[in-house]
Design a protein around this motif. Structure first.
Motif, PDB file in Angstrom:
ATOM      1  N   LEU A  32       0.832  -1.204   0.000  1.00 11.29           N
ATOM      2  CA  LEU A  32       0.000   0.000   0.000  1.00 11.29           C
ATOM      3  C   LEU A  32       0.869   1.257   0.000  1.00 11.29           C
ATOM      4  N   LEU A  33       1.925   1.238   0.808  1.00  7.45           N
ATOM      5  CA  LEU A  33       2.805   2.392   0.868  1.00  7.45           C
ATOM      6  C   LEU A  33       3.506   2.616  -0.473  1.00  7.45           C
ATOM      7  N   ALA A  34       3.919   1.529  -1.116  1.00  6.58           N
ATOM      8  CA  ALA A  34       4.565   1.662  -2.421  1.00  6.58           C
ATOM      9  C   ALA A  34       3.589   2.228  -3.455  1.00  6.58           C
ATOM     10  N   ARG A  35       2.331   1.818  -3.351  1.00  9.19           N
ATOM     11  CA  ARG A  35       1.336   2.307  -4.308  1.00  9.19           C
ATOM     12  C   ARG A  35       1.098   3.808  -4.159  1.00  9.19           C
ATOM     13  N   ILE A  36       0.954   4.282  -2.934  1.00  9.74           N
ATOM     14  CA  ILE A  36       0.670   5.701  -2.744  1.00  9.74           C
ATOM     15  C   ILE A  36       1.909   6.552  -2.958  1.00  9.74           C
ATOM     16  N   THR A  38       3.866   6.478  -5.396  1.00  9.18           N
ATOM     17  CA  THR A  38       3.947   6.879  -6.800  1.00  9.18           C
ATOM     18  C   THR A  38       3.207   8.181  -7.072  1.00  9.18           C
ATOM     19  N   GLU A  39       2.336   8.580  -6.145  1.00 15.20           N
ATOM     20  CA  GLU A  39       1.590   9.830  -6.321  1.00 15.20           C
ATOM     21  C   GLU A  39       2.442  11.054  -5.984  1.00 15.20           C
ATOM     22  N   LYS A  40       3.598  10.827  -5.316  1.00 12.95           N
ATOM     23  CA  LYS A  40       4.525  11.914  -4.972  1.00 12.95           C
ATOM     24  C   LYS A  40       3.826  13.032  -4.193  1.00 12.95           C
ATOM     25  N   LEU A  41       3.087  12.653  -3.161  1.00  7.64           N
ATOM     26  CA  LEU A  41       2.397  13.619  -2.316  1.00  7.64           C
ATOM     27  C   LEU A  41       3.374  14.222  -1.302  1.00  7.64           C
ATOM     28  N   PRO A  42       3.112  15.437  -0.823  1.00  5.10           N
ATOM     29  CA  PRO A  42       4.039  16.103   0.117  1.00  5.10           C
ATOM     30  C   PRO A  42       3.873  15.617   1.548  1.00  5.10           C
ATOM     31  N   PHE A  43       3.832  14.295   1.740  1.00  6.25           N
ATOM     32  CA  PHE A  43       3.674  13.706   3.060  1.00  6.25           C
ATOM     33  C   PHE A  43       4.833  12.753   3.322  1.00  6.25           C
ATOM     34  N   ALA A  44       5.316  12.732   4.545  1.00  5.35           N
ATOM     35  CA  ALA A  44       6.367  11.806   4.921  1.00  5.35           C
ATOM     36  C   ALA A  44       5.778  10.423   5.185  1.00  5.35           C
TER      37      ALA A  44
END
Length: 282
Positions: A32-36, A38-44
């Motif tokens: 799940l972490l790998a999937r999200i 890819t969105e390159k969101l500004p979250f750690a």
């Protein structure tokens, strides 16, 4: 951008993402972490771990095979609640961003009439949960029983609560329902499934296992559990003092004469409506 991580926004977003992603079935957190990512969101990524831990501790997720996690019935409810919250927030965020990007106007600005809020019944999380989860489960159980599977019973419980402060009243209802859903297997048996019912109630479904009286016993347990929770809250939490409540319960047992799951639910609802007692003072 890093400031977003220090707030609760990142954790709140990852809660929504995890709950929504697991609706399709069990998955490993790393996947799940790998999937999200890819969105390159500004979250750690640390916020993802905090969100996952909070969902596990809250009973919304449960461990599955091969290191995966899966939604629980409580998690299915929380998923719908999170989607409702974000659906209400996003239009306001879009409007604020649009205003920030729009150049200031030199002339006087005429205020526009705010859009009327949607009626509460159209956005009630409990109603959505009832429609999408409880009825679907009843339909599946009824179809299985008609095909030679196990007969089952459904019991409904509702809390009629009166308190001077509306926020306190809602907090009491939420706590009682959450405690009932979270401890369903311990309270009603490992084969029982608990769901939220309406704004202030729960529904419990369990197979009979050859005991035609199990439905009646289940209804008694639902009533006793909700009453116990209300008495405990009003005696241990000062803010909850002074509340008056009434616990109602009713149930129905599937039989071949019941044509549809909707008919079974209506029978249980009729029993629930017929069960009325006076308000219990705290």
């Amino acid at each position: 951008m890093n400031r977003l991580v220090s707030t609760g926004l990142a954790t709140a977003f990852f809660r929504l993402f995890i709950l929504d992603a697991l609706a399709a079935g069990p998955a490993r957190p790393a996947a799940l972490l790998a999937r999200i990512s890819t969105e390159k969101l500004p979250f750690a990524s640390g916020a993802f771990g905090r969100a996952l831990q909070s969902l596990l501790e809250g009973g919304h997720l449960a461990p599955a095979m091969h290191g995966a996690v899966v939604l629980t019935p409580l998690g299915a409810l929380e998923r719908i609640a999170e989607r409702e919250r974000w659906s209400a927030v996003l239009p306001t965020v879009a409007r604020l961003i649009d205003q920030l990007e729009r150049p200031p106007s030199d002339g006087p600005r005429i205020s526009e009439m705010a859009e009327a809020p949607r009626p509460i019944e159209h956005v009630a999380v409990a109603d959505a949960y009832l429609d999408r989860v409880l009825i679907a489960t009843l339909r599946e159980r009824a179809g299985d029983a008609r095909d030679g599977g196990r007969p089952f019973a459904v019991s409904l419980g509702a809390i009629d609560l009166d308190h001077g402060a509306e926020a306190t009243r809602r907090a009491m209802l939420h706590r009682a329902i959450r405690a009932t859903l979270g401890g369903a297997t311990t309270l009603f048996g490992g084969d029982a499934s608990a769901f939220r019912y309406g704004e202030a109630g729960v529904a419990v479904i369990a197979p009979l296992h050859g005991d035609p009286a199990r439905g009646e016993a289940l209804t008694i347990l639902v009533r006793a559990r909700l009453d116990e929770l209300m008495r405990t809250m009003t005696s241990t939490v000062r803010a909850f003092g002074g509340a008056r409540w009434r616990i109602r319960a009713g149930g129905a047992t599937w039989s071949p004469s019941i044509a549809t799951s909707a008919q079974l639910l209506r029978t249980a609802e009729d029993a629930l409506a017929a069960d009325g007692k006076q308000m219990t003072p705290a």
